[in-house]
Design a protein around this motif. Structure first.
Motif, mmCIF file in Angstrom:
data_model
loop_
_atom_site.group_PDB
_atom_site.id
_atom_site.type_symbol
_atom_site.label_atom_id
_atom_site.label_comp_id
_atom_site.label_asym_id
_atom_site.label_seq_id
_atom_site.Cartn_x
_atom_site.Cartn_y
_atom_site.Cartn_z
ATOM 1 N N PHE A 285 0.788 -1.031 -0.062
ATOM 2 C CA PHE A 285 -0.019 0.010 0.068
ATOM 3 C C PHE A 285 0.942 1.299 -0.006
ATOM 4 O O PHE A 285 2.181 1.222 0.498
ATOM 5 C CB PHE A 285 -0.918 -0.078 1.067
ATOM 6 N N TYR A 286 0.347 2.233 -0.553
ATOM 7 C CA TYR A 286 1.047 3.581 -0.410
ATOM 8 C C TYR A 286 0.871 4.713 0.565
ATOM 9 O O TYR A 286 1.547 5.543 0.819
ATOM 10 C CB TYR A 286 1.194 4.274 -1.699
ATOM 11 N N ALA A 287 -0.358 4.342 1.315
ATOM 12 C CA ALA A 287 -0.649 4.953 2.457
ATOM 13 C C ALA A 287 -1.739 4.368 3.361
ATOM 14 O O ALA A 287 -2.204 3.561 2.907
ATOM 15 C CB ALA A 287 -1.275 6.575 1.979
ATOM 16 N N PRO A 288 -1.731 4.594 4.765
ATOM 17 C CA PRO A 288 -2.463 4.063 5.643
ATOM 18 C C PRO A 288 -3.687 4.816 5.528
ATOM 19 O O PRO A 288 -3.845 6.174 4.908
ATOM 20 C CB PRO A 288 -1.833 4.206 6.993
ATOM 21 N N LEU A 289 -5.123 4.302 5.940
ATOM 22 C CA LEU A 289 -6.345 4.906 5.844
ATOM 23 C C LEU A 289 -6.205 6.213 6.428
ATOM 24 O O LEU A 289 -6.811 7.196 5.813
ATOM 25 C CB LEU A 289 -7.276 3.674 6.496
#
Length: 142
Positions: A78-82
């Protein structure tokens, strides 16, 4: 004694015995002892299903499927958390000569994987959150 001792008070807390009772031995080894599953075997490595990925230990929502990309590393990336506060970061010097940044669930402190920066990822953040499938549960959209 669990491998993930911390001075931090997490919103979700369980004793070591409670974690062992609710997680499989493999889940416990990764989530509570900071283990790593073998590459290319996890159930979410190639998944394209739209939804939200949550912590398998406590159910906290961590990553959106829209931020998942194929990095060919063997684990879901993933490139970023929620949200910025859904994960926490710790220095990991467990591999000699290769310091890393460990990613943990901010709700329960469970080990998720590692985040890598500046390695030429073609993502909006130039980051790769390399997360163990066994640390996640996918909640499909709809």
């Amino acid at each position: 004694m669990s491998g993930l001792q911390s001075d931090r008070n997490y919103p979700v807390t369980k004793s070591d015995e409670e974690w062992r009772a609710t997680l499989s031995p493999q889940e416990y080894a990764v989530l509570r002892e900071a283990g790593t599953e073998r590459p290319f075997v996890g159930e979410y490595t190639d998944t394209k299903t739209v939804g939200v990925y949550a912590c398998r230990a406590c159910g906290a929502e961590l990553f959106q499927s829209e931020t998942k990309f194929d990095s060919h590393c063997g684990w879901p990336s993933f490139y970023a958390p929620l949200a910025g506060d859904s994960v926490e970061y710790l220095e990991d010097r467990s591999l000699p000569g290769r310091p890393r940044v460990e990613v943990r669930c901010a709700a329960c402190g469970s080990h998720l994987g590692h985040v890598f920066e500046g390695e030429g990822y073609e993502t909006p953040t130039d980051q790769r959150y390399c997360i163990n499938s066994i640390s996640l549960t996918l909640k499909p959209a709809g």
